[in-house]
Design an enzyme around this catalytic site. Structure first.
Site, PDB file in Angstrom:
ATOM      1  N   GLU A  24     -29.816  14.429  -8.128  1.00  0.00           N
ATOM      2  CA  GLU A  24     -29.471  14.973  -9.447  1.00  0.00           C
ATOM      3  C   GLU A  24     -30.578  15.858 -10.003  1.00  0.00           C
ATOM      4  OE1 GLU A  24     -27.734  12.272 -12.298  1.00  0.00           O
ATOM      5  OE2 GLU A  24     -27.953  13.710 -13.934  1.00  0.00           O
ATOM      6  N   LYS A  26     -23.610   1.856  -6.687  1.00  0.00           N
ATOM      7  CA  LYS A  26     -24.659   2.895  -6.754  1.00  0.00           C
ATOM      8  C   LYS A  26     -25.775   2.372  -7.639  1.00  0.00           C
ATOM      9  CE  LYS A  26     -24.289   6.951  -9.129  1.00  0.00           C
ATOM     10  NZ  LYS A  26     -25.405   6.808 -10.077  1.00  0.00           N
ATOM     11  N   ASP A  68     -21.235   2.008 -10.509  1.00  0.00           N
ATOM     12  CA  ASP A  68     -22.656   2.070 -10.854  1.00  0.00           C
ATOM     13  C   ASP A  68     -23.189   0.721 -11.310  1.00  0.00           C
ATOM     14  OD1 ASP A  68     -24.286   4.305 -10.623  1.00  0.00           O
ATOM     15  OD2 ASP A  68     -23.524   5.256 -12.453  1.00  0.00           O
ATOM     16  N   ASP A 107     -22.131   4.987 -14.824  1.00  0.00           N
ATOM     17  CA  ASP A 107     -22.529   4.400 -16.111  1.00  0.00           C
ATOM     18  C   ASP A 107     -22.555   5.477 -17.202  1.00  0.00           C
ATOM     19  OD1 ASP A 107     -24.795   5.702 -15.233  1.00  0.00           O
ATOM     20  OD2 ASP A 107     -26.177   4.043 -15.628  1.00  0.00           O
ATOM     21  N   SER A 108     -22.273   6.725 -16.813  1.00  0.00           N
ATOM     22  CA  SER A 108     -22.034   7.787 -17.802  1.00  0.00           C
ATOM     23  C   SER A 108     -20.877   7.399 -18.724  1.00  0.00           C
ATOM     24  CB  SER A 108     -21.720   9.114 -17.098  1.00  0.00           C
ATOM     25  OG  SER A 108     -20.715   8.938 -16.112  1.00  0.00           O
ATOM     26  N   GLU A 129     -29.951   3.496  -9.111  1.00  0.00           N
ATOM     27  CA  GLU A 129     -30.920   4.585  -9.258  1.00  0.00           C
ATOM     28  C   GLU A 129     -32.299   4.158  -8.760  1.00  0.00           C
ATOM     29  OE1 GLU A 129     -30.920   6.057 -13.283  1.00  0.00           O
ATOM     30  OE2 GLU A 129     -28.756   6.378 -13.283  1.00  0.00           O
TER      31      GLU A 129
HETATM   32  O1  KIV Z   1     -23.148   7.891 -14.161  1.00  0.00           O
HETATM   33  C1  KIV Z   1     -22.747   8.903 -13.551  1.00  0.00           C
HETATM   34  O2  KIV Z   1     -21.721   9.503 -13.901  1.00  0.00           O
HETATM   35  C2  KIV Z   1     -23.543   9.381 -12.431  1.00  0.00           C
HETATM   36  C3  KIV Z   1     -23.152  10.683 -11.802  1.00  0.00           C
HETATM   37  C4  KIV Z   1     -23.405  11.797 -12.715  1.00  0.00           C
HETATM   38  C5  KIV Z   1     -23.808  10.876 -10.501  1.00  0.00           C
HETATM   39  O3  KIV Z   1     -24.457   8.734 -12.035  1.00  0.00           O
END
Ligand code: KIV
Length: 286
Positions: free
Chosen positions: A186, A118, A88, A49-50, A120
């Protein structure tokens, strides 16, 4: 490009079996061409989600939507043949209940073709991780600095220093017990990451954690040096593409203003010589 029958894709159980072995290589990707490059070298490709900050200019990951993740997940899928594709779950799409998480995770899997999601959170998300994994959705967990909780943390600070380390250990244990096949650690101290890697039975994927982790992940635009202003301590830059892009755009602007571009090579004749425009016929074609 889609996964072909002849190419054996990396699966979540294969990743889980890599615990303690050759470190897992993971990068983020958000587009088809970048995913195709990453696929030739990585075990895991994460549509993080970055993407909200990296490609959309958002101030944090909090404004990222499920639709954005589906759009980028589909684009990345087209570039991936071999690596495990993980997408994510964005903020607000899984925290309410295990049922909400399943509904949205199922959309990610069905619409993007990813093999895992993924999310969190540690102890608080364990029940949800169990719910998803028992219903056929493999989960990569993410503990330590969880960027979607940036407001609660008061910034992107190192997590788990001193006695607070026990909280991260408990989180990592909880997600492993709940059935996650791997866990991102992280921005935690090196010693803590080493301890967690030694204590939990699933692979730890570090970012700002430790070389002792079972794998490493970086945001691809960070390691390619796409940004000039922002340089996190835990990122090693393997290229300076931001500088190269700046120089290329400046050279183009100069060429256009001085009429150096387009040159004779880049324009078309009046039709006398059409050879460059005609597609050669396939052999045997009429
Ligand atoms: O959103 C993302 O890119 C991440 C990674 C940095 C692990 O969660």
């Amino acid at each position: 490009m889609s996964a072909s029958a002849s190419v054996k894709s990396v699966t979540p159980p294969m990743v889980e079996r890599r615990k303690g072995g050759t470190p897992l290589v993971c990068l983020t990707a958000y587009t088809t061409p970048v995913a195709a490059i990453a696929d030739r070298h990585c075990d895991i490709i994460l549509v993080g989600d970055s993407v909200g900050m990296v490609l959309h200019g958002l101030p944090s990951t909090l404004g990222v939507t499920l639709e954005m993740m589906i759009l980028h997940g589909k684009a990345v899928r087209r570039g991936v043949e071999k690596a495990l594709l993980v997408v994510d779950m964005p903020f607000g799409t899984y925290e309410e209940s295990p049922e909400q998480a399943f509904r949205n995770a199922a959309r990610l899997v069905a619409e993007t073709g990813c093999a895992a999601v993924k999310l969190e959170g540690g102890v608080t998300m364990a029940e949800t991780i169990r719910f998803l994994t028992r219903r056929g959705i493999p989960v990569m967990a993410h503990v330590g600095l969880t960027p979607q909780a940036v407001n609660s943390f008061g910034g992107y600070k190192v997590q788990g220093r001193g006695e607070d380390g026990e909280r991260i250990v408990a989180d990592a244990r909880a997600v492993a017990e709940a059935g996650a096949f791997s866990v991102v650690l992280e921005k935690v101290p090196d010693a803590l990451a080493r301890r967690i890697t030694a204590e939990v039975p699933i692979p730890t994927i570090g970012i700002g954690a430790s070389a002792a982790c079972d794998g490493q992940v970086l945001v691809i635009d960070d390691m390619l040096g796409m940004f000039t202003a922002f340089r996190p301590k835990f990122v090693k830059r393997y290229a300076e593409l931001g500088h190269s892009a700046e120089a290329a755009v400046a050279a183009y602007a100069e060429d256009v203003r001085t009429r150096a571009f387009p040159a004779a090579d880049h324009v078309f004749g009046d039709g006398a010589d059409m050879s460059s425009l005609i597609t050669p016929k396939a052999e045997g074609a009429e």
